[in-house]
Write a protein that holds these residues in place. Structure first.
Motif, PDB file in Angstrom:
ATOM      1  N   PHE A  59     -14.272  -4.018 -14.684  1.00  0.00           N
ATOM      2  CA  PHE A  59     -14.535  -5.407 -15.031  1.00  0.00           C
ATOM      3  C   PHE A  59     -16.046  -5.597 -15.058  1.00  0.00           C
ATOM      4  O   PHE A  59     -16.740  -5.200 -14.115  1.00  0.00           O
ATOM      5  N   THR A  60     -16.585  -6.139 -16.142  1.00  0.00           N
ATOM      6  CA  THR A  60     -18.022  -6.387 -16.226  1.00  0.00           C
ATOM      7  C   THR A  60     -18.257  -7.865 -16.517  1.00  0.00           C
ATOM      8  O   THR A  60     -17.433  -8.528 -17.167  1.00  0.00           O
ATOM      9  N   GLN A  61     -19.381  -8.363 -16.025  1.00  0.00           N
ATOM     10  CA  GLN A  61     -19.671  -9.786 -16.170  1.00  0.00           C
ATOM     11  C   GLN A  61     -21.168 -10.025 -16.034  1.00  0.00           C
ATOM     12  O   GLN A  61     -21.846  -9.365 -15.241  1.00  0.00           O
ATOM     13  N   ASP A  62     -21.702 -10.954 -16.817  1.00  0.00           N
ATOM     14  CA  ASP A  62     -23.112 -11.302 -16.733  1.00  0.00           C
ATOM     15  C   ASP A  62     -23.379 -12.054 -15.436  1.00  0.00           C
ATOM     16  O   ASP A  62     -22.696 -13.042 -15.131  1.00  0.00           O
ATOM     17  N   ARG A  63     -24.380 -11.599 -14.694  1.00  0.00           N
ATOM     18  CA  ARG A  63     -24.773 -12.234 -13.432  1.00  0.00           C
ATOM     19  C   ARG A  63     -26.275 -12.496 -13.426  1.00  0.00           C
ATOM     20  O   ARG A  63     -27.048 -11.833 -14.115  1.00  0.00           O
TER      21      ARG A  63
END
Length: 228
Positions: A59-63
């Protein structure tokens, strides 16, 4: 209707403190060693995730990162990707899976974030990186949490994790920014081991509520995907 308070912060609005040499050295040595020693665990979690929840495994997500920059966080997926007819994610309660809950309870979903540490996006210890969209919602004081490199663990993660309200999270994050030291990092790493083993503050189901801005966030917020 939920009101979201936009502060319209720009990258240049965020204070930046240099990363001490000892901190980067600790991050690299620990991350490399952990990835080698925990390779069988990483492989086992990946296989079990694929078998029980299907793909994708990661799972990847902009932080939000150091100085208000944005980076791509990497974790093991711990929730089902179920959507309604309009393509919107279903509520967390409908996407929770027993394996994902187990992975979250013991923080196994965080192991791929060691690659973020190797790349320099994250540190072992520091304020937890929140969603990138929150960068526009911080007050100037809250934005100080981005003066240092975000971490996999920190004061908030050893003092209650997702059961803390937003005010307390910011308070602990800024306390770390103001008192960062080698001794504090070592102590927090040790305390993290205790918290992970005991599962304090994480039942595998409770997720962080959405931060709506300094004047509009409380325990009644909504979650924003797999955002913890």
């Amino acid at each position: 209707m939920i009101q979201i308070e936009e502060q319209r912060n720009e990258p240049g609005d965020y204070p930046v403190l240099p990363t001490p040499w000892w901190k980067r050295a600790m991050d690299l040595s620990f991350a490399v060693t952990a990835l080698v020693l925990l390779a069988p665990v990483l492989g086992a979690v990946a296989v079990m995730t694929k078998l029980t929840m299907g793909g994708p495994v990661l799972f990847t997500q902009d932080r939000g990162g150091h100085g208000g920059s944005v980076f791509r966080l990497i974790k093991f997926r711990s929730m089902l990707d179920l959507r309604d007819v309009d393509g919107n994610l279903l509520p967390d309660a409908d996407r929770t899976h027993w394996w994902g809950s187990l992975v979250r309870r013991f923080s196994l979903d965080e192991l791929p974030s060691l690659f973020n540490v190797l790349r320099g996006d994250m540190s072992l210890v520091g304020p937890r990186p929140f969603l990138a969209v929150y960068l526009q919602r911080y007050s100037p004081e809250q934005a100080r949490r981005h003066a240092v490199v975000p971490g996999i663990t920190g004061l908030a993660q050893t003092r209650g994790r997702n059961v803390l309200d937003w005010d307390r999270k910011f308070e602990l994050d800024l306390d770390y920014v103001d008192h960062r030291s080698f001794a504090l990092d070592c102590r927090l790493l040790w305390e993290t081991v205790r918290v992970v083993v005991s599962g304090d503050g994480a039942d595998g189901v409770v997720h962080a509520t959405e931060f709506l801005g300094s004047g509009g966030s409380d325990g009644a917020g909504t979650t924003a995907g797999q955002a913890a």
